[in-house]
Enzyme design. Sequence first.
Site, PDB file in Angstrom:
ATOM      1  N   ASN A  86       0.508  -0.575  -0.597  1.00  0.00           N
ATOM      2  CA  ASN A  86       0.192   0.193  -0.293  1.00  0.00           C
ATOM      3  C   ASN A  86       1.247   0.922   0.027  1.00  0.00           C
ATOM      4  OD1 ASN A  86      -2.589  -1.392   0.312  1.00  0.00           O
ATOM      5  ND2 ASN A  86      -2.135  -1.590   2.640  1.00  0.00           N
ATOM      6  N   GLU A  94      -0.851   2.599   6.118  1.00  0.00           N
ATOM      7  CA  GLU A  94      -1.285   3.009   7.696  1.00  0.00           C
ATOM      8  C   GLU A  94       0.364   3.375   8.171  1.00  0.00           C
ATOM      9  OE1 GLU A  94      -3.571   0.999   9.701  1.00  0.00           O
ATOM     10  OE2 GLU A  94      -5.429   0.540   8.751  1.00  0.00           O
ATOM     11  N   HIS A  99       6.520  -2.028   3.940  1.00  0.00           N
ATOM     12  CA  HIS A  99       6.128  -3.758   3.637  1.00  0.00           C
ATOM     13  C   HIS A  99       5.537  -4.293   3.082  1.00  0.00           C
ATOM     14  CE1 HIS A  99       3.311  -0.721   5.552  1.00  0.00           C
ATOM     15  NE2 HIS A  99       2.649  -1.680   5.430  1.00  0.00           N
TER      16      HIS A  99
HETATM   17  P1  AMP Z   1      -0.711  -0.750   5.359  1.00  0.00           P
HETATM   18  O1  AMP Z   1      -2.266  -0.049   5.899  1.00  0.00           O
HETATM   19  O2  AMP Z   1      -0.693  -1.089   4.841  1.00  0.00           O
HETATM   20  O3  AMP Z   1       0.295   0.520   6.588  1.00  0.00           O
HETATM   21  O4  AMP Z   1      -0.814  -1.747   6.738  1.00  0.00           O
HETATM   22  C1  AMP Z   1       0.203  -1.090   8.125  1.00  0.00           C
HETATM   23  C2  AMP Z   1      -0.406  -3.200   8.650  1.00  0.00           C
HETATM   24  O5  AMP Z   1       0.237  -2.921  10.024  1.00  0.00           O
HETATM   25  C3  AMP Z   1      -1.954  -3.179   9.246  1.00  0.00           C
HETATM   26  O6  AMP Z   1      -2.673  -3.650   8.500  1.00  0.00           O
HETATM   27  C4  AMP Z   1      -1.388  -3.046  10.512  1.00  0.00           C
HETATM   28  O7  AMP Z   1      -2.680  -4.010  11.648  1.00  0.00           O
HETATM   29  C5  AMP Z   1      -0.752  -3.743  10.566  1.00  0.00           C
HETATM   30  N1  AMP Z   1       0.317  -3.147  12.597  1.00  0.00           N
HETATM   31  C6  AMP Z   1      -0.073  -2.119  13.263  1.00  0.00           C
HETATM   32  N2  AMP Z   1       0.177  -2.189  14.157  1.00  0.00           N
HETATM   33  C7  AMP Z   1       1.354  -3.491  14.319  1.00  0.00           C
HETATM   34  C8  AMP Z   1       1.559  -4.477  15.505  1.00  0.00           C
HETATM   35  N3  AMP Z   1       2.081  -3.436  16.532  1.00  0.00           N
HETATM   36  N4  AMP Z   1       2.394  -4.749  15.220  1.00  0.00           N
HETATM   37  C9  AMP Z   1       1.939  -6.022  13.849  1.00  0.00           C
HETATM   38  N5  AMP Z   1       0.885  -5.659  12.779  1.00  0.00           N
HETATM   39  C10 AMP Z   1       0.991  -3.625  13.170  1.00  0.00           C
END
Ligand code: AMP
Length: 115
Positions: A86, A94, A99
Site C-alpha cells: 500500500n 497506515e 512493508h
Molecule cells: P498498511 O495499511 O499497508 O500501512 O498496513 C499496516 C499494517 O500494520 C496493518 O495491517 C496493521 O494491522 C499492521 N500493524 C500495525 N501495528 C502493528 C503491530 N504493532 N504489530 C503488527 N502489525 C501491526
Amino acid sequence: MATVFEKIIAGELPANILHRDDRVVAFTDIRPAAPTHVLVVPTKVIETVDDIGDEDEALVGHMIIVARDLARRLGIASDGYRLIFNCRTHGGQEVYHLHLHLLGGRVLGPLVQRG
Ligand code: AMP
C-alpha cells in the site's frame, strides 16, 4: 519519530516474528485480514514504495523471495496468496515504513471494490 515497525525491528515492541535476516524482518499482522497475514519489513527505513531507490532493487526482490518462502513454510503456497504494497493515502497506507503484506488461507475476493 520511530514507527511501530522500527520499534519491532529494534525489539522494543513485541511481535510474532517468523523470519529475521540481515535485511528484513517478517512478523504476523496484529489485525489479520486473512487466516495468514504476515508483514515483510526491511530493516532499512524507507517510508513508502515511492521512496524506494534504484539502489534498493535487490532489497525489494529479497522481500518478495522471503514472502514466497514464508508462504511455502506456512502451507498457503499451493492454494495461492496475495502480496500487497500500500502506498500513501489513496493506497491505504497506515504505517510509513515500507512493508509487503502476505495474505492467504482463504479465497481473498476482488483486489479492490469497483465503482
Ligand atoms: P498498511 O495499511 O499497508 O500501512 O498496513 C499496516 C499494517 O500494520 C496493518 O495491517 C496493521 O494491522 C499492521 N500493524 C500495525 N501495528 C502493528 C503491530 N504493532 N504489530 C503488527 N502489525 C501491526
